[in-house]
Design a protein around this motif. Sequence first.
Motif, PDB file in Angstrom:
ATOM      1  N   ARG A   1      33.377 -13.253   6.090  1.00  0.00           N
ATOM      2  CA  ARG A   1      33.658 -12.599   7.366  1.00  0.00           C
ATOM      3  C   ARG A   1      33.641 -11.088   7.202  1.00  0.00           C
ATOM      4  N   ALA A   2      33.433 -10.391   8.315  1.00  0.00           N
ATOM      5  CA  ALA A   2      33.470  -8.926   8.297  1.00  0.00           C
ATOM      6  C   ALA A   2      34.913  -8.449   8.391  1.00  0.00           C
ATOM      7  N   GLU A   3      35.240  -7.425   7.622  1.00  0.00           N
ATOM      8  CA  GLU A   3      36.590  -6.871   7.639  1.00  0.00           C
ATOM      9  C   GLU A   3      36.525  -5.381   7.917  1.00  0.00           C
ATOM     10  N   LEU A   4      37.463  -4.911   8.722  1.00  0.00           N
ATOM     11  CA  LEU A   4      37.489  -3.518   9.164  1.00  0.00           C
ATOM     12  C   LEU A   4      37.892  -2.600   8.016  1.00  0.00           C
ATOM     13  N   THR A   5      37.117  -1.543   7.815  1.00  0.00           N
ATOM     14  CA  THR A   5      37.452  -0.528   6.810  1.00  0.00           C
ATOM     15  C   THR A   5      37.613   0.859   7.418  1.00  0.00           C
TER      16      THR A   5
ATOM     17  N   PHE B   1      35.545 -17.403  23.534  1.00  0.00           N
ATOM     18  CA  PHE B   1      35.428 -17.056  22.124  1.00  0.00           C
ATOM     19  C   PHE B   1      36.038 -18.141  21.237  1.00  0.00           C
ATOM     20  N   GLY B   2      37.159 -18.682  21.680  1.00  0.00           N
ATOM     21  CA  GLY B   2      37.796 -19.735  20.897  1.00  0.00           C
ATOM     22  C   GLY B   2      37.179 -21.098  21.120  1.00  0.00           C
ATOM     23  N   MET B   3      36.711 -21.361  22.336  1.00  0.00           N
ATOM     24  CA  MET B   3      36.182 -22.681  22.651  1.00  0.00           C
ATOM     25  C   MET B   3      34.784 -22.894  22.090  1.00  0.00           C
ATOM     26  N   ASN B   4      33.867 -22.018  22.425  1.00  0.00           N
ATOM     27  CA  ASN B   4      32.453 -22.235  22.111  1.00  0.00           C
ATOM     28  C   ASN B   4      31.926 -21.405  20.955  1.00  0.00           C
ATOM     29  N   TRP B   5      32.641 -20.340  20.592  1.00  0.00           N
ATOM     30  CA  TRP B   5      32.119 -19.403  19.594  1.00  0.00           C
ATOM     31  C   TRP B   5      33.147 -19.123  18.504  1.00  0.00           C
ATOM     32  N   SER B   6      33.734 -20.174  17.959  1.00  0.00           N
ATOM     33  CA  SER B   6      34.796 -19.996  16.970  1.00  0.00           C
ATOM     34  C   SER B   6      34.298 -19.388  15.663  1.00  0.00           C
ATOM     35  N   ASP B   7      33.096 -19.758  15.199  1.00  0.00           N
ATOM     36  CA  ASP B   7      32.557 -19.156  13.980  1.00  0.00           C
ATOM     37  C   ASP B   7      32.289 -17.674  14.174  1.00  0.00           C
ATOM     38  N   TYR B   8      31.803 -17.321  15.339  1.00  0.00           N
ATOM     39  CA  TYR B   8      31.593 -15.902  15.660  1.00  0.00           C
ATOM     40  C   TYR B   8      32.931 -15.174  15.713  1.00  0.00           C
ATOM     41  N   SER B   9      33.924 -15.767  16.357  1.00  0.00           N
ATOM     42  CA  SER B   9      35.242 -15.147  16.467  1.00  0.00           C
ATOM     43  C   SER B   9      35.854 -14.933  15.088  1.00  0.00           C
ATOM     44  N   ARG B  10      35.682 -15.906  14.227  1.00  0.00           N
ATOM     45  CA  ARG B  10      36.207 -15.783  12.865  1.00  0.00           C
ATOM     46  C   ARG B  10      35.503 -14.670  12.106  1.00  0.00           C
ATOM     47  N   PHE B  11      34.198 -14.533  12.304  1.00  0.00           N
ATOM     48  CA  PHE B  11      33.425 -13.535  11.579  1.00  0.00           C
ATOM     49  C   PHE B  11      33.793 -12.116  12.000  1.00  0.00           C
ATOM     50  N   VAL B  12      33.964 -11.875  13.312  1.00  0.00           N
ATOM     51  CA  VAL B  12      34.204 -10.508  13.803  1.00  0.00           C
ATOM     52  C   VAL B  12      35.654 -10.268  14.190  1.00  0.00           C
ATOM     53  N   GLY B  13      36.522 -11.258  13.998  1.00  0.00           N
ATOM     54  CA  GLY B  13      37.895 -11.138  14.478  1.00  0.00           C
ATOM     55  C   GLY B  13      38.639  -9.931  13.931  1.00  0.00           C
ATOM     56  N   ASP B  14      38.439  -9.613  12.655  1.00  0.00           N
ATOM     57  CA  ASP B  14      39.147  -8.486  12.071  1.00  0.00           C
ATOM     58  C   ASP B  14      38.650  -7.160  12.647  1.00  0.00           C
ATOM     59  N   ILE B  15      37.372  -7.113  13.062  1.00  0.00           N
ATOM     60  CA  ILE B  15      36.812  -5.900  13.657  1.00  0.00           C
ATOM     61  C   ILE B  15      37.263  -5.752  15.100  1.00  0.00           C
ATOM     62  N   PHE B  16      37.176  -6.847  15.840  1.00  0.00           N
ATOM     63  CA  PHE B  16      37.452  -6.793  17.280  1.00  0.00           C
ATOM     64  C   PHE B  16      38.946  -6.750  17.591  1.00  0.00           C
ATOM     65  N   GLY B  17      39.784  -7.187  16.650  1.00  0.00           N
ATOM     66  CA  GLY B  17      41.210  -7.289  16.938  1.00  0.00           C
ATOM     67  C   GLY B  17      41.815  -5.992  17.419  1.00  0.00           C
ATOM     68  N   ALA B  18      41.519  -4.886  16.719  1.00  0.00           N
ATOM     69  CA  ALA B  18      42.151  -3.608  17.054  1.00  0.00           C
ATOM     70  C   ALA B  18      41.698  -3.068  18.408  1.00  0.00           C
ATOM     71  N   PRO B  19      40.384  -2.893  18.665  1.00  0.00           N
ATOM     72  CA  PRO B  19      40.004  -2.322  19.968  1.00  0.00           C
ATOM     73  C   PRO B  19      40.375  -3.199  21.152  1.00  0.00           C
TER      74      PRO B  19
ATOM     75  N   ALA C   1      43.961  -4.339  25.855  1.00  0.00           N
ATOM     76  CA  ALA C   1      44.892  -5.170  26.619  1.00  0.00           C
ATOM     77  C   ALA C   1      46.256  -4.511  26.755  1.00  0.00           C
ATOM     78  N   LEU C   2      46.786  -3.979  25.653  1.00  0.00           N
ATOM     79  CA  LEU C   2      48.154  -3.462  25.652  1.00  0.00           C
ATOM     80  C   LEU C   2      48.271  -2.079  26.266  1.00  0.00           C
ATOM     81  N   LEU C   3      47.208  -1.284  26.172  1.00  0.00           N
ATOM     82  CA  LEU C   3      47.271   0.070  26.708  1.00  0.00           C
ATOM     83  C   LEU C   3      46.501   0.198  28.015  1.00  0.00           C
ATOM     84  N   ALA C   4      45.200  -0.020  27.956  1.00  0.00           N
ATOM     85  CA  ALA C   4      44.360   0.272  29.119  1.00  0.00           C
ATOM     86  C   ALA C   4      44.627  -0.677  30.272  1.00  0.00           C
ATOM     87  N   PHE C   5      44.602  -1.998  30.010  1.00  0.00           N
ATOM     88  CA  PHE C   5      44.778  -2.941  31.111  1.00  0.00           C
ATOM     89  C   PHE C   5      46.189  -2.863  31.690  1.00  0.00           C
ATOM     90  N   PHE C   6      47.203  -2.748  30.838  1.00  0.00           N
ATOM     91  CA  PHE C   6      48.560  -2.609  31.351  1.00  0.00           C
ATOM     92  C   PHE C   6      48.703  -1.326  32.156  1.00  0.00           C
TER      93      PHE C   6
END
Length: 486
Positions: free
Chosen positions: A164-168, A76-94, A99-104
Motif C-alpha cells: 500500500r501507499a503510505e504518506l511521507t 469506497f468500502g463497498m465496491n473499492w475496498s482494495d483501492y481504499s486500502r491502497f490509498v487510505g493512508d494518503i487520503f485519510g488526512a485531506p 470533513a472536520l474543518l471545511a464541511f463543518f
Amino acid sequence: MDVVDLARWQFGITTVYHFFFVPITIGLSLLVAIMQTQWMRTRDPQWLRLTKFFGKLFTINFALGLVTGIVQEFQFGMNWSDYSRFVGDIFGAPLAIEALLAFFLESTFLGLWIFGWGRVPEKLHLSFIWLVHIGTVLSAYFILAANSFMQNPVGYTINEENGRAELTDFVAVLTNPVQLVTFPHVVAAAWMTGGAFVLAFALWHLWRTQTPGADKPMYRKAAKLGAWTVLVSSLVVIGTGDLQGKVMTEVQPMKMAAAEGLYEDVPEGVGAPFSIITVGTLDGSEEVWAITVPKLLSYLATGSLEGAVEGIDHIQERYELTYAGEALTAADDYRPVIPVTYWSFRLMMGLGFAGMAIAAAVLWALRGRGAEDDETRVSAPWWGWAAALVLFMPLLANSFGWIFTEMGRQPWLVMGLMTTQTGVSPSVGVGYVLTSLVVLTLLYGGLAVVEVGLLLRYGRAGAEPYHGESLDPADRADDEPFVFSY
C-alpha cells in the motif's frame, strides 16, 4: 458485464449526479454573499429580496448535494475496498480535514445564516454566508488534493510488505502541481455555474409577462450580476485550463493525446493541429474528415505553436516497457476510451463557450443604466429558451470536464501505481453491485424529481414582496413554528 464494469458504472452515475450540486453550491454561495453585501452597503430592498430568493434556492441545492454526497464515501468500502486500502493512508488526512474543518464550517454557518436573521448583528450575520462560501472552497481544495494524487502521485512511499501507499509528505500532497492548476480551474468553473444559475432565473423573470413591472429592475440587477460572473469567471477558467493542459501533458501524456485522438507523434517544428470536430473510422484510429485549428494542440500541450506532441501509439509502447511485470500496474492496454475522451473534452469547451455567448448577449441587451427598454429587449421568444439553456451549459460543461478527467486517466485508478481492475473489492459479486446500482439509480432519479420540483416551485414564485425590514421571517413570536423561507 463483470463486477468491475458494474462498479465503475455505479461510481460514475453517483459521482456525476452529485457533481451537479457541487458547482452550484460553491458559485451560488458567493453570489448570495455578494447580494447581501450589496444590501448592507446600499440598503436597497431589492438586494435584500434577491438575497432571500436565491438563498432559498441555494439551501434546496445544498440539502440535495449533502444527501447525494454521502453515498460517495460508502462506495469506497463497498465496491473499492482494495483501492481504499491502497490509498487510505494518503487520503485519510485531506479527507478528514475536509470533513472536520471545511464541511463543518459551511454547514454550521449555513444554519446560523438561515436562522440568524434579526437575531444577531447584521455585520455578523453577513459574515456567516461568507464563511459558508469559504467552507465550500476549502472543501473543494482538500477533495481535489486527494483526486490530484490519483492523477499524479506525490509525497508517498510504497510499503512493499503491506502493498500500500503510505504518506511521507503531506505538504507535497497539498501542493501537487496538478492540484495547483486544478483547484482554481474547478472553483472558477463553479463560480461560472453559479452565475449562470442566477442569470437563468433572473432572465426568465425578466422575460415572462407575468412578472410585475415594479420587479423588473430588481431582476435586471440579478441578470447583470449573473452575466458578469459568467464572463469574468470564464476568463479564469480559460487561463487555468491552459495551464492545466501543459501540466497534464507532463504527467499524463496519454490523456492529452487521447483528448485529440492523436495516434502518431508530431515532431518538434511541425505543430500539432487541434480538431474542432472529426469524423473518423469506426475504430477511431484514422481520420476521414475534420475541421482543425493549425498548431493549436501543440500550444495547449507545450506553450509553443511548434512543440512536439507524443501520439497514443508511442505512449502505449513506452508504458508497456515501463510497467510490464509490475503486480500492481500490469495492464494490456494503457489507452482510455478514445471517443469518450475526445468528445467529453469538446463538449466541456463548447458548452462553456456557449454559456459565455448567452451571458454576453444578455449584457448587450441590458446595456445602459436605464431599464425602460428591458422588457422590449428581452421579450422575444428565444430569450425564454436562452434562460433555460444558460443554466445547463456551464453545469454540463463541469460534468463533461470531470468525465474527461477521470476517463482520460484509465486504465489507472492511481496513475502508474494501481489499475482500475485491481482496485475493486474482491469479495463483492455481480449480483450485489447490480442491485445497489439499480437501487441507487432509482433513488437518485427520485431525488432529481424532488430537486427540480422544488427549484421550479420556488423559482417561479420569484422574490417575496418587501413591506419593510420588520417583515423578516425571523421577526416572529417565540411560540410560532419555523417555516421554510430560504
